[in-house]
Design a protein around this motif. Structure first.
Motif, PDB file in Angstrom:
ATOM      1  N   SER A  45     -36.008  -3.158  60.558  1.00  0.00           N
ATOM      2  CA  SER A  45     -36.749  -3.416  59.313  1.00  0.00           C
ATOM      3  C   SER A  45     -37.651  -2.242  58.968  1.00  0.00           C
ATOM      4  CB  SER A  45     -37.619  -4.666  59.434  1.00  0.00           C
ATOM      5  OG  SER A  45     -36.807  -5.803  59.523  1.00  0.00           O
ATOM      6  N   ASN A  49     -37.517  -0.223  55.543  1.00  0.00           N
ATOM      7  CA  ASN A  49     -38.737  -0.073  54.731  1.00  0.00           C
ATOM      8  C   ASN A  49     -39.067   1.390  54.441  1.00  0.00           C
ATOM      9  OD1 ASN A  49     -39.099  -2.821  54.581  1.00  0.00           O
ATOM     10  ND2 ASN A  49     -40.545  -2.920  56.278  1.00  0.00           N
ATOM     11  N   ASP A 167     -32.073  -6.673  53.826  1.00  0.00           N
ATOM     12  CA  ASP A 167     -32.612  -6.980  55.152  1.00  0.00           C
ATOM     13  C   ASP A 167     -32.239  -8.411  55.518  1.00  0.00           C
ATOM     14  OD1 ASP A 167     -33.942  -7.016  57.536  1.00  0.00           O
ATOM     15  OD2 ASP A 167     -35.868  -6.347  56.730  1.00  0.00           O
TER      16      ASP A 167
HETATM   17  P1  ADP Z   1     -36.720  -8.956  61.228  1.00  0.00           P
HETATM   18  O1  ADP Z   1     -36.149 -10.263  60.786  1.00  0.00           O
HETATM   19  O2  ADP Z   1     -36.180  -7.794  60.496  1.00  0.00           O
HETATM   20  O3  ADP Z   1     -36.706  -8.759  62.713  1.00  0.00           O
HETATM   21  P2  ADP Z   1     -39.531  -9.214  61.587  1.00  0.00           P
HETATM   22  O4  ADP Z   1     -39.772 -10.640  61.697  1.00  0.00           O
HETATM   23  O5  ADP Z   1     -39.492  -8.341  62.813  1.00  0.00           O
HETATM   24  O6  ADP Z   1     -38.219  -9.008  60.743  1.00  0.00           O
HETATM   25  O7  ADP Z   1     -40.572  -8.544  60.603  1.00  0.00           O
HETATM   26  C1  ADP Z   1     -40.797  -9.045  59.321  1.00  0.00           C
HETATM   27  C2  ADP Z   1     -41.888  -8.197  58.679  1.00  0.00           C
HETATM   28  O8  ADP Z   1     -43.082  -8.267  59.442  1.00  0.00           O
HETATM   29  C3  ADP Z   1     -41.504  -6.729  58.599  1.00  0.00           C
HETATM   30  O9  ADP Z   1     -41.819  -6.232  57.310  1.00  0.00           O
HETATM   31  C4  ADP Z   1     -42.324  -6.043  59.659  1.00  0.00           C
HETATM   32  O10 ADP Z   1     -42.759  -4.761  59.221  1.00  0.00           O
HETATM   33  C5  ADP Z   1     -43.503  -6.968  59.837  1.00  0.00           C
HETATM   34  N1  ADP Z   1     -43.866  -7.044  61.265  1.00  0.00           N
HETATM   35  C6  ADP Z   1     -43.033  -7.109  62.309  1.00  0.00           C
HETATM   36  N2  ADP Z   1     -43.678  -7.133  63.453  1.00  0.00           N
HETATM   37  C7  ADP Z   1     -45.000  -7.094  63.152  1.00  0.00           C
HETATM   38  C8  ADP Z   1     -46.210  -7.091  63.906  1.00  0.00           C
HETATM   39  N3  ADP Z   1     -46.202  -7.109  65.237  1.00  0.00           N
HETATM   40  N4  ADP Z   1     -47.374  -7.056  63.238  1.00  0.00           N
HETATM   41  C9  ADP Z   1     -47.385  -7.017  61.905  1.00  0.00           C
HETATM   42  N5  ADP Z   1     -46.285  -7.012  61.132  1.00  0.00           N
HETATM   43  C10 ADP Z   1     -45.110  -7.054  61.742  1.00  0.00           C
END
Ligand code: ADP
Ligand code: ADP
Length: 225
Positions: A45, A49, A167
């Protein structure tokens, strides 16, 4: 030629404690359909981004559709002219109708109401909305998950983007609906010669692209993991 060129791209969070991208090199050709795969937390992601200029990198170079994203100030303009984004949870605005949701990306352009409506309708038809007159006036909450995702794709396409970034576009859908959405994306990719970059953790979804790149610990590996 390459529409996306990324070299040595690094991005960390939490004051450097989390290295989300750790020297990514990636080239994507104009018109390619590429899947980005890899385990949860590997940086998929974050990479998407960066390509869409939703966030800026710490180090390295990234050029998308001829724009140097490390140097360009007007990233809003870049996004609205070049990028169509499809999210897992579609991000439709609940108190606007389907038609109004698809029109959103056109609002900042100088387009007449009539032309906006006909362009939005054109895309909704492309997304297989039969019985258009009824469905398009409804709020997205009245629609199924697959229908909402079709609305989101219509919205992503409305400004003729050069690149579509998706995504986990099928992450919240059952397998039959997943295939329908993929077929629509593949259709658009062929007809409109748009570059399609899709993040997915589903093997059978990722394999339908022309090429798979895998992200592991913030680095790229070509092919399956
Ligand atoms: P994915 O389904 O692609 O794995 P995530 O759930 O990892 O998505 O992330 C969703 C959103 O939250 C993304 O935009 C990411 O940048 C943000 N994000 C992921 N991990 C963290 C974190 N530890 N703290 C803050 N934001 C996060
Ligand atoms: P993926 O999409 O492969 O699941 P992400 O790009 O969402 O991975 O996340 C990569 C790493 O960066 C993870 O460790 C995640 O927790 C972290 N991360 C992503 N976005 C943020 C954020 N906004 N703030 C803090 N950490 C983040």
């Amino acid at each position: 030629g390459n529409i996306i060129e990324i070299h040595g791209l690094k991005k960390s969070y939490d004051k450097g404690k989390t290295k989300a991208l750790d020297g990514v090199n990636l080239e994507i050709q104009e018109g390619e359909f590429v899947s980005i795969m890899g385990p949860s937390g590997s940086g998929k992601s974050t990479l998407l981004n960066m390509i869409g200029a939703f966030d800026t990198a710490d180090e390295g170079s990234i050029s998308v559709a001829g724009i140097d994203l490390m140097k360009t100030k007007n990233l809003d303009q870049f996004r609205s002219e070049k990028i169509g984004f499809v999210f897992q949870l579609h991000n439709l605005i609940p108190n606007l109708s389907v038609l109004e949701n698809v029109e959103i990306p056109m609002l900042r352009k100088k387009i007449s109401t009539k032309d906006m409506e006909s362009r939005a309708m054109e895309l909704l038809e492309l997304m297989n909305f039969s019985d258009l007159s009824e469905k398009v006036k409804q709020k997205p909450t009245k629609l199924s998950g697959g229908e909402r995702q079709r609305v989101a794709i219509a919205r992503a396409l409305v400004n003729h983007p050069t690149i579509i970034l998706a995504d986990e576009p099928t992450g919240a859908l059952d397998s039959r609906t997943t295939q329908m959405i993929l077929d629509l994306l593949k259709d658009i990719h062929q007809k409109e010669n748009v570059t399609l970059v899709m993040v997915t953790h589903e093997q059978d979804v990722g394999e339908q692209a022309d090429r798979i790149v895998t992200v592991l610990d913030g680095k790229i590996k070509e092919g399956k993991a």
